[in-house]
Design a protein around this motif. Sequence first.
Motif, PDB file in Angstrom:
ATOM      1  N   THR A  33       0.861  -1.174   0.000  1.00 22.23           N
ATOM      2  CA  THR A  33       0.000   0.000   0.000  1.00 22.23           C
ATOM      3  C   THR A  33       0.899   1.227   0.000  1.00 22.23           C
ATOM      4  O   THR A  33       1.894   1.278   0.717  1.00 22.23           O
ATOM      5  N   TRP A  52      -4.341   1.241  -2.339  1.00 25.70           N
ATOM      6  CA  TRP A  52      -4.027  -0.164  -2.071  1.00 25.70           C
ATOM      7  C   TRP A  52      -3.321  -0.794  -3.278  1.00 25.70           C
ATOM      8  O   TRP A  52      -3.350  -0.232  -4.384  1.00 25.70           O
ATOM      9  N   THR A  58      -8.887   3.461  -2.695  1.00 34.19           N
ATOM     10  CA  THR A  58      -8.163   4.650  -2.254  1.00 34.19           C
ATOM     11  C   THR A  58      -8.834   5.223  -1.016  1.00 34.19           C
ATOM     12  O   THR A  58      -9.989   4.897  -0.706  1.00 34.19           O
ATOM     13  N   ARG A 101       0.097  -2.694   4.809  1.00 39.35           N
ATOM     14  CA  ARG A 101      -1.346  -2.519   4.951  1.00 39.35           C
ATOM     15  C   ARG A 101      -1.695  -1.051   4.898  1.00 39.35           C
ATOM     16  O   ARG A 101      -0.870  -0.192   5.237  1.00 39.35           O
ATOM     17  N   GLY A 102      -2.893  -0.758   4.458  1.00 37.61           N
ATOM     18  CA  GLY A 102      -3.321   0.622   4.329  1.00 37.61           C
ATOM     19  C   GLY A 102      -3.837   1.179   5.637  1.00 37.61           C
ATOM     20  O   GLY A 102      -4.520   0.500   6.385  1.00 37.61           O
TER      21      GLY A 102
END
Length: 122
Positions: A33, A52, A58, A101-102
Amino acid sequence: QVQLVESGGGLVQAGGSLRLSCTASGRAASSYTMAWFRQAPGKEREFAAAIWPSGVTTYYADSVKGRFTISRDTAENTVYLQMNSLKPEDTAVFYCAAGPRGSPNGNAYNSWGQGTQVTVSS
């Protein structure tokens, strides 16, 4: 970790546009991400936008929603931040970040670029 190099900052008048680029290199860069954060003088770093790995999902901070657009070119391992309708309060050093990870939390990202200055004059 991946290596990140930003470009595209500069000086622009209020209401103008800029596009920032961030090129990632390193193992599995395309699976991370990617996000943009910014830090204005005397203020804490704040989240701006994230995208992502799919390039479809987004997420934006309320302060930039509708004005900024994040996108990525997976083949080039490059992420872009198109900034329109810029305001003087957007003046900051913008940092590109990558992580597994986001999240709007900077602690979720383990790779950071060197930063690029964006200055918006009134």
